[in-house]
Design an enzyme around this catalytic site. Structure first.
Site, PDB file in Angstrom:
ATOM      1  N   CYS A 115       0.830  -0.914  -0.155  1.00 41.77           N
ATOM      2  CA  CYS A 115       0.220  -0.249  -0.088  1.00 41.77           C
ATOM      3  C   CYS A 115       1.054   1.214  -0.124  1.00 41.77           C
ATOM      4  O   CYS A 115       0.516   2.729  -0.303  1.00 41.77           O
ATOM      5  CB  CYS A 115      -0.800   0.278   1.106  1.00 41.77           C
ATOM      6  SG  CYS A 115      -1.862  -1.271   1.218  1.00 41.77           S
ATOM      7  N   HIS A 254      -3.180   6.516   3.668  1.00 43.23           N
ATOM      8  CA  HIS A 254      -3.044   5.778   3.318  1.00 43.23           C
ATOM      9  C   HIS A 254      -4.830   4.819   3.967  1.00 43.23           C
ATOM     10  O   HIS A 254      -4.544   5.617   5.171  1.00 43.23           O
ATOM     11  CB  HIS A 254      -2.611   4.806   3.375  1.00 43.23           C
ATOM     12  CG  HIS A 254      -2.796   3.533   2.901  1.00 43.23           C
ATOM     13  ND1 HIS A 254      -3.830   2.697   0.907  1.00 43.23           N
ATOM     14  CD2 HIS A 254      -2.864   2.162   3.026  1.00 43.23           C
ATOM     15  CE1 HIS A 254      -4.054   1.412   1.888  1.00 43.23           C
ATOM     16  NE2 HIS A 254      -3.450   0.834   3.170  1.00 43.23           N
ATOM     17  N   ASN A 284      -9.861  -0.313   1.370  1.00 43.65           N
ATOM     18  CA  ASN A 284      -9.164   0.243   1.269  1.00 43.65           C
ATOM     19  C   ASN A 284      -8.343   0.058  -0.289  1.00 43.65           C
ATOM     20  O   ASN A 284      -8.572  -0.966  -0.541  1.00 43.65           O
ATOM     21  CB  ASN A 284      -8.148  -0.534   2.553  1.00 43.65           C
ATOM     22  CG  ASN A 284      -6.483  -0.384   2.393  1.00 43.65           C
ATOM     23  OD1 ASN A 284      -6.246  -0.577   1.612  1.00 43.65           O
ATOM     24  ND2 ASN A 284      -6.248  -1.540   3.147  1.00 43.65           N
TER      25      ASN A 284
HETATM   26  O1  UT7 Z   1      -3.582  -1.299   3.913  1.00 41.77           O
HETATM   27  C1  UT7 Z   1      -2.616  -2.322   4.668  1.00 41.77           C
HETATM   28  C2  UT7 Z   1      -2.461  -1.974   5.410  1.00 41.77           C
HETATM   29  N1  UT7 Z   1      -3.400  -2.795   6.217  1.00 41.77           N
HETATM   30  C3  UT7 Z   1      -3.716  -2.803   7.655  1.00 41.77           C
HETATM   31  O2  UT7 Z   1      -3.436  -1.187   8.054  1.00 41.77           O
HETATM   32  C4  UT7 Z   1      -5.078  -3.131   8.109  1.00 41.77           C
HETATM   33  C5  UT7 Z   1      -4.934  -3.138  10.266  1.00 41.77           C
HETATM   34  N2  UT7 Z   1      -5.696  -4.278  10.304  1.00 41.77           N
HETATM   35  C6  UT7 Z   1      -6.691  -3.751  10.830  1.00 41.77           C
HETATM   36  O3  UT7 Z   1      -7.699  -2.083  10.301  1.00 41.77           O
HETATM   37  C7  UT7 Z   1      -8.283  -4.298  11.165  1.00 41.77           C
HETATM   38  O4  UT7 Z   1      -6.905  -5.133  13.111  1.00 41.77           O
HETATM   39  C8  UT7 Z   1      -9.099  -4.902  11.167  1.00 41.77           C
HETATM   40  C9  UT7 Z   1     -10.582  -3.978  10.374  1.00 41.77           C
HETATM   41  C10 UT7 Z   1      -8.591  -6.038  10.033  1.00 41.77           C
HETATM   42  C11 UT7 Z   1      -9.346  -6.107  12.154  1.00 41.77           C
HETATM   43  O5  UT7 Z   1     -10.284  -5.056  13.715  1.00 41.77           O
HETATM   44  P1  UT7 Z   1      -9.915  -5.688  14.876  1.00 41.77           P
HETATM   45  O6  UT7 Z   1     -10.627  -4.710  15.318  1.00 41.77           O
HETATM   46  O7  UT7 Z   1      -8.174  -5.772  14.985  1.00 41.77           O
HETATM   47  O8  UT7 Z   1     -10.717  -6.655  15.213  1.00 41.77           O
HETATM   48  P2  UT7 Z   1     -10.067  -8.366  15.112  1.00 41.77           P
HETATM   49  O9  UT7 Z   1      -9.127  -9.320  14.109  1.00 41.77           O
HETATM   50  O10 UT7 Z   1      -8.948  -8.677  16.613  1.00 41.77           O
HETATM   51  O11 UT7 Z   1     -11.003  -9.189  15.789  1.00 41.77           O
HETATM   52  C12 UT7 Z   1     -11.853  -8.714  16.952  1.00 41.77           C
HETATM   53  C13 UT7 Z   1     -13.479 -10.328  16.194  1.00 41.77           C
HETATM   54  C14 UT7 Z   1     -12.769 -11.226  15.810  1.00 41.77           C
HETATM   55  O12 UT7 Z   1     -14.048 -12.527  16.405  1.00 41.77           O
HETATM   56  P3  UT7 Z   1     -13.391 -13.080  17.986  1.00 41.77           P
HETATM   57  O13 UT7 Z   1     -12.006 -13.452  18.355  1.00 41.77           O
HETATM   58  O14 UT7 Z   1     -12.799 -11.666  19.058  1.00 41.77           O
HETATM   59  O15 UT7 Z   1     -15.304 -13.743  18.138  1.00 41.77           O
HETATM   60  C15 UT7 Z   1     -13.039 -11.849  14.501  1.00 41.77           C
HETATM   61  O16 UT7 Z   1     -13.479 -13.117  14.466  1.00 41.77           O
HETATM   62  O17 UT7 Z   1     -13.954  -9.819  15.093  1.00 41.77           O
HETATM   63  C16 UT7 Z   1     -13.646 -10.544  13.990  1.00 41.77           C
HETATM   64  N3  UT7 Z   1     -14.191 -10.491  12.689  1.00 41.77           N
HETATM   65  C17 UT7 Z   1     -15.535 -10.017  12.129  1.00 41.77           C
HETATM   66  N4  UT7 Z   1     -16.715 -10.237  13.083  1.00 41.77           N
HETATM   67  C18 UT7 Z   1     -18.084  -9.561  11.463  1.00 41.77           C
HETATM   68  C19 UT7 Z   1     -13.583 -10.013  11.363  1.00 41.77           C
HETATM   69  N5  UT7 Z   1     -13.782  -9.558  10.651  1.00 41.77           N
HETATM   70  C20 UT7 Z   1     -14.959  -9.469  10.654  1.00 41.77           C
HETATM   71  C21 UT7 Z   1     -16.392  -9.511  10.242  1.00 41.77           C
HETATM   72  N6  UT7 Z   1     -17.433  -9.006   9.977  1.00 41.77           N
HETATM   73  N7  UT7 Z   1     -15.923  -8.984   9.182  1.00 41.77           N
END
Ligand code: UT7
Length: 327
Positions: A115, A254, A284
């Protein structure tokens, strides 16, 4: 050797018309509009129709940048396409763009820096202008991420979208690029990766069955890295340019997550209207996010000639980079 000054002569962008909303995604995977909006800031994203390639979006964005710069395709002498979703691994997407534009006097190559690709490509393109090697350089960030998403994986498929943005660079009187600060840490390469299809894991029936040709991301670790590096690299680039955060008119970050952007905005104490945001509408778009945001800010009249702008990216590699630009 005396270096010339380089600057941005014109900007353009292209978004496919098809919109996929969070509510549409609720119908295909276990997710909710509420989760996506509150965790990422995304409401909808654009995706291409069948038969539209990265080079098509790149060409459309390039044509509008060429028009805005008041030049023509024959005058372009270098095309750099930053992308992680090329038309093909070989040849480069830049060569397809060169043919579609009829830019027959241009050399052409791709850059892969996740990115951060657009910021990396801008640094290379501006160096060609500053050395006097090229007079009109087209730098494009273009992605068709929808073809590389696992639409069964809710942790990634809700995040990304398709689009392209382009700038034409050329020699100018006053310095247009005050500093580039770029970095990489390959020890974190596996945090954000398309594992299959390269020399490491060539395509096979097994790699397809294992869904190895799609984007895989460790979201949480990438998030922590992004929050830290975005503030740090912006600060370093401003200092290296001899500027302070108070000189900054616009931050064009970004667009990976609204919470990452917000943390940078607060660190630099910028009012909301000084940060360019389009993640709500496009998700993104990797290399395309920054140039599309730049084009929208200019086209809407918010960002004007003479403004001091920080373009800041981070992503797969892991890579990061900031450009301090006098537009
Ligand atoms: O562009 C390149 C660089 N990319 C980035 O910088 C992305 C950086 N990361 C992020 O933006 C975030 O980490 C995400 C948006 C990808 C994820 O958010 P998060 O607050 O870090 O969530 P998480 O991965 O810790 O997941 C929390 C919960 C999980 O459930 P449990 O295990 O706590 O029960 C996931 O399974 O949210 C769940 N989850 C979802 N739930 C509903 C993950 N994706 C989804 C979804 N819908 N789409």
């Amino acid at each position: 050797m005396k270096l010339l000054e380089a600057g941005i002569l014109g900007v353009g962008s292209a978004l496919p018309p098809k919109i996929i909303t969070n509510f549409d995604l609720e119908n295909i995977i276990d997710t909710s509009d509420e989760w996506i909006r509150t965790r990422t800031g995304i409401s909808e994203r654009r995706v291409v129709e069948e038969g539209v390639y990265t080079s098509d979006l790149a060409t459309q964005a390039a044509l509008s940048a060429i028009d805005a710069a008041g030049t023509c395709a024959e005058e372009i002498d270098l095309i750099i396409v930053a992308t992680v979703t090329p038309d093909t691994f070989m040849p480069s997407t830049a060569c397809f763009v060169q043919a579609k534009l009829g830019a027959k006097n241009a050399m052409a190559f791709d850059m892969s820096a996740g990115c951060t690709g657009f910021v990396y490509a801008l640094s290379v393109g501006s160096a060609y202008v500053r050395m006097g090697t090229c007079k009109r350089v087209l730098v494009i960030g273009a992605e068709v991420l929808s073809k590389f998403l696992d639409w069964q994986d809710r942790t990634t498929c809700v995040l990304f979208g398709d689009g392209a943005g382009a700038v034409v660079l050329g020699p100018v009187e006053q310095p247009g690029f005050l500093n580039f600060t770029l970095g990489a840490d390959g020890s974190m390469a596996d945090l954000l990766v398309i594992p299959g299809g390269g020399s490491r894991l060539p395509a096979s029936a097994q790699t397809i069955a294992d869904r190895q040709h799609y984007i895989k991301m460790c979201g949480n670790e990438t998030f922590k890295f992004a929050v830290r590096v975005m503030g740090e690299v912006t600060q370093q680039a401003l200092e290296a340019a001899g500027c302070s955060k108070d000189d900054l008119d616009f931050l064009v970050p970004h667009q990976a997550n609204l919470r990452i952007i917000e943390s940078a905005r607060k660190r630099f104490n910028l009012p909301e209207d000084r940060v360019v945001i389009n993640i709500d509408r496009y998700g993104n778009m990797s290399s395309a996010s920054i140039p599309v945001a730049l084009d929208e800010a200019i086209t809407s009249g918010r960002l004007q000639r003479g403004d001091l702008v920080a373009l800041v990216g981070f992503g797969a590699g892991l890579t990061w980079g900031a450009a301090i630009v006098r537009y």
